[in-house]
Design an enzyme around this catalytic site. Structure first.
Site, PDB file in Angstrom:
ATOM      1  N   GLU A   1       6.303   5.871  -9.015  1.00  0.00           N
ATOM      2  CA  GLU A   1       6.973   6.254  -7.769  1.00  0.00           C
ATOM      3  C   GLU A   1       8.220   5.403  -7.485  1.00  0.00           C
ATOM      4  O   GLU A   1       9.151   5.883  -6.848  1.00  0.00           O
ATOM      5  CB  GLU A   1       6.001   6.145  -6.594  1.00  0.00           C
ATOM      6  CG  GLU A   1       5.554   4.714  -6.300  1.00  0.00           C
ATOM      7  CD  GLU A   1       4.439   4.614  -5.249  1.00  0.00           C
ATOM      8  OE1 GLU A   1       3.660   5.558  -5.118  1.00  0.00           O
ATOM      9  OE2 GLU A   1       4.362   3.575  -4.576  1.00  0.00           O
TER      10      GLU A   1
ATOM     11  N   HIS B   1      -4.748   2.867  -3.592  1.00  0.00           N
ATOM     12  CA  HIS B   1      -3.358   2.400  -3.731  1.00  0.00           C
ATOM     13  C   HIS B   1      -3.149   1.190  -2.823  1.00  0.00           C
ATOM     14  O   HIS B   1      -3.711   1.130  -1.731  1.00  0.00           O
ATOM     15  CB  HIS B   1      -2.375   3.521  -3.384  1.00  0.00           C
ATOM     16  CG  HIS B   1      -2.175   4.464  -4.527  1.00  0.00           C
ATOM     17  ND1 HIS B   1      -0.939   4.841  -5.000  1.00  0.00           N
ATOM     18  CD2 HIS B   1      -3.074   5.081  -5.325  1.00  0.00           C
ATOM     19  CE1 HIS B   1      -1.089   5.650  -6.031  1.00  0.00           C
ATOM     20  NE2 HIS B   1      -2.374   5.825  -6.240  1.00  0.00           N
ATOM     21  N   GLU B   2      -2.351   0.243  -3.336  1.00  0.00           N
ATOM     22  CA  GLU B   2      -2.094  -1.029  -2.646  1.00  0.00           C
ATOM     23  C   GLU B   2      -3.343  -1.880  -2.394  1.00  0.00           C
ATOM     24  O   GLU B   2      -3.401  -2.613  -1.408  1.00  0.00           O
ATOM     25  CB  GLU B   2      -1.351  -0.840  -1.304  1.00  0.00           C
ATOM     26  CG  GLU B   2      -0.005  -0.191  -1.422  1.00  0.00           C
ATOM     27  CD  GLU B   2      -0.073   1.328  -1.434  1.00  0.00           C
ATOM     28  OE1 GLU B   2      -0.972   1.902  -0.819  1.00  0.00           O
ATOM     29  OE2 GLU B   2       0.792   1.941  -2.096  1.00  0.00           O
TER      30      GLU B   2
ATOM     31  N   GLU C   1       3.376  -4.935  -6.400  1.00  0.00           N
ATOM     32  CA  GLU C   1       4.267  -3.866  -6.859  1.00  0.00           C
ATOM     33  C   GLU C   1       5.632  -4.419  -7.279  1.00  0.00           C
ATOM     34  O   GLU C   1       6.672  -4.008  -6.770  1.00  0.00           O
ATOM     35  CB  GLU C   1       4.375  -2.790  -5.783  1.00  0.00           C
ATOM     36  CG  GLU C   1       3.007  -2.183  -5.480  1.00  0.00           C
ATOM     37  CD  GLU C   1       3.039  -0.950  -4.599  1.00  0.00           C
ATOM     38  OE1 GLU C   1       4.090  -0.661  -4.007  1.00  0.00           O
ATOM     39  OE2 GLU C   1       1.998  -0.266  -4.506  1.00  0.00           O
TER      40      GLU C   1
ATOM     41  N   HIS D   1      -6.577  12.590   0.908  1.00  0.00           N
ATOM     42  CA  HIS D   1      -5.707  11.407   0.996  1.00  0.00           C
ATOM     43  C   HIS D   1      -5.953  10.678   2.306  1.00  0.00           C
ATOM     44  O   HIS D   1      -5.909  11.293   3.370  1.00  0.00           O
ATOM     45  CB  HIS D   1      -4.235  11.816   0.892  1.00  0.00           C
ATOM     46  CG  HIS D   1      -3.302  10.640   0.879  1.00  0.00           C
ATOM     47  ND1 HIS D   1      -2.201  10.538   1.693  1.00  0.00           N
ATOM     48  CD2 HIS D   1      -3.332   9.496   0.158  1.00  0.00           C
ATOM     49  CE1 HIS D   1      -1.582   9.388   1.456  1.00  0.00           C
ATOM     50  NE2 HIS D   1      -2.244   8.747   0.536  1.00  0.00           N
ATOM     51  N   HIS D   2      -6.251   9.393   2.213  1.00  0.00           N
ATOM     52  CA  HIS D   2      -6.413   8.540   3.392  1.00  0.00           C
ATOM     53  C   HIS D   2      -5.418   7.392   3.334  1.00  0.00           C
ATOM     54  O   HIS D   2      -5.689   6.374   2.696  1.00  0.00           O
ATOM     55  CB  HIS D   2      -7.828   7.922   3.436  1.00  0.00           C
ATOM     56  CG  HIS D   2      -8.917   8.911   3.703  1.00  0.00           C
ATOM     57  ND1 HIS D   2     -10.236   8.626   3.440  1.00  0.00           N
ATOM     58  CD2 HIS D   2      -8.887  10.160   4.222  1.00  0.00           C
ATOM     59  CE1 HIS D   2     -10.982   9.672   3.794  1.00  0.00           C
ATOM     60  NE2 HIS D   2     -10.189  10.624   4.263  1.00  0.00           N
ATOM     61  N   GLU D   3      -4.276   7.558   3.960  1.00  0.00           N
ATOM     62  CA  GLU D   3      -3.344   6.438   4.086  1.00  0.00           C
ATOM     63  C   GLU D   3      -3.766   5.660   5.332  1.00  0.00           C
ATOM     64  O   GLU D   3      -3.779   6.223   6.428  1.00  0.00           O
ATOM     65  CB  GLU D   3      -1.903   6.953   4.213  1.00  0.00           C
ATOM     66  CG  GLU D   3      -0.857   5.891   4.510  1.00  0.00           C
ATOM     67  CD  GLU D   3      -0.851   4.752   3.498  1.00  0.00           C
ATOM     68  OE1 GLU D   3      -0.486   4.994   2.342  1.00  0.00           O
ATOM     69  OE2 GLU D   3      -1.227   3.617   3.870  1.00  0.00           O
TER      70      GLU D   3
HETATM   71  C1  NOJ Z   1       2.169   4.518  -1.468  1.00  0.00           C
HETATM   72  C2  NOJ Z   1       1.376   5.156  -2.555  1.00  0.00           C
HETATM   73  O1  NOJ Z   1       1.451   4.424  -3.742  1.00  0.00           O
HETATM   74  C3  NOJ Z   1       1.903   6.562  -2.744  1.00  0.00           C
HETATM   75  O2  NOJ Z   1       1.263   7.158  -3.848  1.00  0.00           O
HETATM   76  C4  NOJ Z   1       1.721   7.342  -1.475  1.00  0.00           C
HETATM   77  O3  NOJ Z   1       2.302   8.591  -1.653  1.00  0.00           O
HETATM   78  C5  NOJ Z   1       2.399   6.641  -0.300  1.00  0.00           C
HETATM   79  N1  NOJ Z   1       2.003   5.273  -0.257  1.00  0.00           N
HETATM   80  C6  NOJ Z   1       2.039   7.292   1.016  1.00  0.00           C
HETATM   81  O4  NOJ Z   1       0.695   7.090   1.307  1.00  0.00           O
HETATM   82 CA    CA Z   2       2.193   2.051  -3.942  1.00  0.00          CA
END
Ligand code: NOJ
Ligand code: CA
Length: 713
Positions: free
Chosen positions: A507, A482-483, A171, A412-414
């Site tokens: 973002e 993501h990531e 990033e 969403h799965h963070e």
């Molecule tokens: C980073 C992600 O790129 C973003 O889209 C997300 O909202 C945040 N992490 C939280 O999970």
């Molecule tokens: Ca990100």
């Protein structure tokens, strides 16, 4: 006897040492030569239109107990010509031609315990792909790779668009410099907002690496089909203009744990004297395996809105208590709702209503599950369980509500980097999704990886991402990561893996120094070479001081935000801004509502990395076209010949362009919408403001839509 066999015999007759094997691409533009030197070490070189592009460069792989580097001899050579077509499930074009000449060099070590290794070269008219293959064999079963010794020795100190060789994040904004000026340290120190930064080699870069020679030849180096292996980075030997593969290690410093039979990912070199052809190359996709998913009708383009930007600009929070408390764990039952929580049932219904009214497929909701008070920066194992909603988020009610409005909720799965935890929950989490009407998930890997010491781009994590793609596929779930490690065309094999972030998205404009105006003109030449990006475009309220953020804003004009839906290919896109900001500009919002995400054809009309891109795309199974044009911080006129349109038919173009006084910094929200009658003879000229762009839709004329619309002159 067929042609293929004749060629095979010819080559076996030439297979002694020192002999050069030369393979020419089907159309003759690219030539690859293979040799073994006197030490029995493999070398290759590549030329394009009779100009050397890769000088004689060494190949080889190092193992913990030796490796396969020197002392090799050619056991056999095999060549064939492939010319076939295939159709991607979702894509930039309907049909892709896979046309190359292949050379398989079977190598065997001299000595008492000979090992076998094959190198497979595929030579296309726009470049070369090659991989190492270790067949099942007596003397090589389990082995540990400590480094790959692939060289790409260039002919000069080329201009490059690069990000530093970080093991954990991609990033970064891009730096444009000569290869000898690459300094990863300088760049990574400036970008302290990226918490997971690990740069060990200051003379290293990540791929896809985009370069341009002084003579104007464009070279892109990346990889295809990254499976069970770490990502390849490139170390620059500045004295020799040599790029040398460096694999991302695990915590012991080893690179890969393998068992024969095994083949490495393809190393890809895409070459053209036209920047537009780099963007239209299908070489990386062609080197990936065909789809593993037979029944594909559940894989669909997805345009979504979501409870997302409001957290990034700080008007609401992911967590229920609104504390964003990163220091103390608080039991959910003891949390008090702050009133700022974004993912509430009421707010989600508002977004569902908005999505239904404007024809969006889905609503992404982040911050719906417990754990967000405690998610970031503690490197903690079990933050989320992916099935327990906060008390103010009613999954069942929302499922019924969304279904009635024909809108899909997007999960969403963070993982907060705790991947062991996610692996434990995956089956239950996907089951929970299916039971509650979700068929797409956005995953995330913010933070340092658990197992501790693993890196985002190492073999262990690569296997994880691929496992998620396969497991979601078997559950008929589409996934957007993501990531993750940057993509390598694996969306051909898992078409449900519809997008990734894997680069610096929009973002960053919400909470960091942001993305410079040139950023989106570089991404297609770098990150997007491997696959679609979830960039989250469509921000209309460019300046964020409205939300108390004086230093943060989007570094483009509003019209450029529209153009990104076309220039940044992805079958999944978000309309990222708040509903109220779209309601304030219904005329410009119409473009986002109309634009397609799956295409029969794509024409890259103008492009220069770091400067500008203009693309026209034809909607799947339709006569409609969309055009997107973007520029960097410089003003320019895009010239767009409409010769891609069907001859003899009139069309109506709607142009969403920068206002005459627009400027990304000084006046970003000035835009103008114009309509004209056009045909295949039209050459459109549109002025793009500094940091600006234009978007256009082109539809066949009907009696109704041409009323009061004048001809374009
Ligand atoms: C980073 C992600 O790129 C973003 O889209 C997300 O909202 C945040 N992490 C939280 O999970
Ligand atoms: Ca990100």
């Amino acid at each position: 006897m067929n042609n293929q066999l004749i060629i095979v015999l010819l080559f076996s007759a030439l297979s002694s040492f020192g002999q050069t094997q030369r393979i020419t691409s089907p159309g003759g533009t690219v030539i690859m030569e293979f040799t073994l030197n006197n030490d029995g070490r493999p070398f290759y070189n590549v030329s394009y239109k009779n100009k050397e592009v890769i000088k004689n460069s060494a190949l080889g792989i190092q193992f913990a107990d030796g490796g396969i580097i020197n002392n090799l001899e050619v056991a056999s050579l095999d060549t064939c010509l492939i010319n076939e077509t295939w159709n991607p499930v979702l894509g930039e074009v309907k049909t892709i031609r896979n046309h190359y000449r292949q050379l398989v060099v079977k190598l065997i070590e001299r000595g008492n315990v000979p090992k076998e290794m094959n190198i497979i070269f595929r030579v296309f008219d726009d470049g070369v792909g090659f991989r190492y293959e270790f067949p099942g064999q007596k003397n090589l079963s389990h082995f540990v790779v400590t480094e790959e010794l692939t060289h790409f020795q260039l002919t000069g100190n080329h201009k490059a668009w690069w990000i530093p060789a970080d093991y954990d994040t991609n990033e970064y904004p891009y730096t444009t410099s000569l290869l000898r000026e690459v300094d990863g340290k300088k760049v990574s120190e400036r970008h302290t907002e990226i918490g997971t930064r690990v740069v060990k080699d200051d003379s290293g870069v990540q791929t896809p690496l985009m370069m341009k020679t002084a003579e104007g030849i464009y070279i892109n180096i990346h990889e295809a089909a990254l499976v069970n292996y770490p990502a390849m980075q490139l170390h620059i030997d500045k004295s020799k203009n040599d790029l040398i593969s460096r694999l991302v290690p695990d915590y012991t410093g080893n690179k890969a744990y393998l068992q024969t039979p095994f083949a490495t990912p393809w190393r890809t070199i895409i070459i053209s004297d036209k920047a537009t052809e780099i963007l239209s190359s299908k070489l990386i996709l062609n080197l990936n395996e065909p789809s593993k998913i037979k029944d594909q009708n559940w894989i669909k383009p997805t345009k979504m809105v979501g409870i997302w930007w409001e957290m990034h600009i700080g008007t609401s929070t992911w967590d229920y208590a609104g504390t964003q408390d990163m220091h103390a764990y608080v039991e959910t039952s003891k949390l008090k709702p702050s009133g700022k929580h974004g993912a509430t049932t009421t707010n989600t219904k508002k977004y569902i209503d908005f999505a239904a009214k404007h024809g969006f497929d889905g609503v992404l909701v982040e911050g719906w599950n417990v754990g967000w008070e405690d998610w970031y920066g503690k490197w903690k194992e079990d933050v989320f369980d992916f099935i327990t909603p906060y008390p103010d988020f009613d999954v069942k009610e929302l499922n019924t509500y969304a279904a009635a409005k024909k809108v899909k909720l997007i999960m969403h799965h963070e993982t907060s980097g705790s991947v062991t935890n996610y692996e434990r929950w995956m089956d239950k989490a996907y089951d929970f999704m299916k039971k509650n009407g979700y068929d797409a998930v956005k995953t995330g890997y913010v933070g340092k990886i658990i197992p501790r010491g693993e890196h985002h781009d190492g073999q262990w994590m690569v296997n994880h991402y691929n496992r998620v793609a396969a497991t979601t596929a078997s559950n008929k779930i589409m996934v957007d990561m993501h990531e993750p490690v940057r993509p390598t065309g694996m969306h051909r094999t898992y078409p449900n893996w519809v997008a990734n972030e894997a680069a610096r998205g929009n973002e960053f404009n919400a909470w960091s120094i942001g993305n410079p105006p040139e950023h989106e003109t570089i991404l297609p030449f770098t990150r997007l070479m491997g696959g679609p990006m979830d960039y989250t475009p469509g921000i209309f309220q460019i300046k964020l001081d409205k939300y108390g953020k004086k230093d943060n804003y989007v570094h483009t004009t509003l019209a450029k935000q529209l153009a990104l839906y076309v220039t940044m290919y992805s079958p999944l896109h978000m309309a990222a801004d708040l509903p109220e900001n779209y309601e304030a500009h219904p005329d410009a919002f119409k473009f986002i509502k109309d634009v397609a995400m799956d295409w029969d054809d794509s024409r890259i009309l103008e492009a220069e990395p770091g400067d500008y891109i203009t693309i026209a795309r034809k909607v799947k199974r339709s006569k409609k076209w969309f055009v997107g044009a973007i520029t960097d911080e410089n003003r320019r006129t895009a010239i767009v010949p409409f010769d891609f349109l069907d001859k003899g038919i009139n069309y109506v173009v709607t142009i969403y362009r920068d206002g005459d006084d627009a400027h990304w910094d000084k006046n970003p929200m000035s835009y103008k919408i114009e309509k004209y009658q056009v045909d295949a003879g039209t050459v459109l000229k549109v002025l793009l403001a500094e940091g600006g762009g234009f978007a256009a839709s082109i539809v066949p004329a009907t009696q109704n839509n041409i009323k009061n619309v004048k001809k374009y002159e």
